[in-house]
Design a protein around this motif. Structure first.
Motif, PDB file in Angstrom:
ATOM      1  N   ARG A   1       0.711  -1.290   0.084  1.00  0.00           N
ATOM      2  CA  ARG A   1      -0.005   0.013  -0.069  1.00  0.00           C
ATOM      3  C   ARG A   1       0.757   1.314  -0.031  1.00  0.00           C
ATOM      4  O   ARG A   1       0.442   2.262  -0.417  1.00  0.00           O
ATOM      5  CB  ARG A   1      -0.798  -0.044   1.187  1.00  0.00           C
ATOM      6  N   GLY A   2       1.969   1.223   0.574  1.00  0.00           N
ATOM      7  CA  GLY A   2       2.938   2.385   0.656  1.00  0.00           C
ATOM      8  C   GLY A   2       4.214   2.295  -0.031  1.00  0.00           C
ATOM      9  O   GLY A   2       4.594   0.953  -0.257  1.00  0.00           O
ATOM     10  N   LEU A   3       4.855   3.277  -0.316  1.00  0.00           N
ATOM     11  CA  LEU A   3       6.302   3.122  -1.101  1.00  0.00           C
ATOM     12  C   LEU A   3       7.168   2.360  -0.149  1.00  0.00           C
ATOM     13  O   LEU A   3       7.753   1.420  -0.439  1.00  0.00           O
ATOM     14  CB  LEU A   3       6.696   4.530  -1.380  1.00  0.00           C
ATOM     15  N   TRP A   4       7.348   2.882   1.169  1.00  0.00           N
ATOM     16  CA  TRP A   4       8.428   2.336   2.000  1.00  0.00           C
ATOM     17  C   TRP A   4       8.103   0.644   2.427  1.00  0.00           C
ATOM     18  O   TRP A   4       9.037  -0.098   2.551  1.00  0.00           O
ATOM     19  CB  TRP A   4       8.741   3.093   3.295  1.00  0.00           C
ATOM     20  N   SER A   5       6.757   0.663   2.688  1.00  0.00           N
ATOM     21  CA  SER A   5       6.421  -0.868   2.834  1.00  0.00           C
ATOM     22  C   SER A   5       6.538  -1.857   1.618  1.00  0.00           C
ATOM     23  O   SER A   5       6.874  -2.953   1.880  1.00  0.00           O
ATOM     24  CB  SER A   5       5.049  -0.841   3.269  1.00  0.00           C
ATOM     25  N   THR A   6       6.501  -1.118   0.471  1.00  0.00           N
ATOM     26  CA  THR A   6       6.821  -2.051  -0.703  1.00  0.00           C
ATOM     27  C   THR A   6       8.100  -2.211  -0.935  1.00  0.00           C
ATOM     28  O   THR A   6       8.690  -3.443  -1.229  1.00  0.00           O
ATOM     29  CB  THR A   6       6.275  -1.555  -1.893  1.00  0.00           C
TER      30      THR A   6
END
Length: 320
Positions: free
Chosen positions: A265-270
């Protein structure tokens, strides 16, 4: 036909030609990037990624026929034809604006007789800024089309029609409409900036070398053919360099646009998810396909774009 119309027409034809010819590269790239793990086939002389590419292509052809490799062409055309037209037009207009500033104007500009380009001449800083700003602006405007394009190409979504896909996306709200927009911007800004800088540098160097060659009299006799070759080679070389530098962000964009899990869902989590699943190699999944696609699309796109502009602006007798 006024200047803006010429750029819009040239850009639209460029986007149409490159999309129709190269859609299978985009389809396979999306299929390579969508899973968490790259499937490994034992006893194969090829790398796992290369083997997966061939196996994926074979499965698509067996299931959907040869034309199955062009799945997603309609949303790709909806994204790329106006996108490329707006990009080239915006790039030209912004470069013309920057050319009014002494800071972005080269001290030594090539003479019109030696130039193979119809576009304004800028310093490296000007080309970097113009490419990055224009690409990101157009990308943000057309991000909903990019999401639909990626999902059409993936195997996780099954849409009955384009209107159905867009209605479903709009109903999902802004968070879905702009899924992957940050990753796309982080990819597009450096890609376009690096591309324009190298494209202009390589094009100028090639033009100068050819004009100084012993057979320059023969070269001068076929200016249109020469300019097409220069634009294609310059764009292909610049596309390869820019693609390699921005590949990780393309992987992140695809993951965020086609996967529905919370970790994407988010850039850093990806970023964390890709790192945990695949390590450094995961950020370069699909790089062979994207590199091939960008080399060919850049060569086709810029040759068509600048070629159409030259054809429109020169008298017919100069195109022989």
């Amino acid at each position: 036909m006024n200047n803006v119309s010429q750029h819009l027409l040239s850009g639209a034809l460029s986007g149409f030609a490159s999309t129709i010819i190269l859609q299978p590269f985009d389809l396979l790239k999306t299929r390579i990037q969508q899973p968490d793990h790259l499937r490994k086939l034992s006893h194969s002389p090829l790398s796992p990624q290369s083997t997966f590419i061939f196996r994926t292509a074979r499965n698509i052809v067996q299931r959907d026929g040869f034309l199955g490799l062009w799945r997603g062409t309609s949303p790709s055309l909806l994204r790329n034809v106006p996108g490329v037209a707006l990009y080239f037009t915006g790039l030209s207009q912004f470069r013309s604006f920057l050319a009014t500033s002494p800071y972005f104007t080269p001290l030594r500009a090539s003479s019109p007789s030696q130039s193979t380009s119809t576009l304004p001449k800028l310093t490296a800083q000007g080309n970097l800024l113009a490419g990055a700003f224009t690409r990101v602006t157009v990308g943000l405007l057309l991000n909903p089309f990019s999401v639909i394009k990626a999902r059409y190409e993936s195997s996780y979504y099954s849409y009955g029609s384009l209107p159905q896909a867009f209605i479903g996306l709009i109903r999902s709200g802004p968070s879905e409409i702009f899924r992957g927009a940050i990753a796309s911007s982080l990819r597009d800004a450096p890609y376009a900036g690096i591309f324009v800088v190298f494209y202009e540098h390589i094009k100028t160097s090639l033009s100068s070398a050819m004009s100084a060659a012993p057979n320059s009299a023969v070269v001068a006799a076929v200016p249109f053919s020469l300019s097409t070759a220069v634009h294609s080679l310059s764009a292909a070389s610049a596309g390869a360099l820019a693609t390699l530098a921005t590949q990780p962000f393309d992987v992140l964009k695809t993951k965020m646009q086609v996967r529905s899990e919370t970790k994407y869902r988010g850039l850093w989590s990806t970023v964390r998810a890709v790192w945990q699943q695949r390590g450094v190699a995961g950020f370069f999944d699909g790089s062979t396909l994207r590199m091939s696609r960008k080399i060919f699309s850049s060569a086709i796109g810029w040759a068509v774009y600048e070629g159409v502009l030259i054809a429109v602006r020169r008298p017919p007798r100069e195109l022989d």
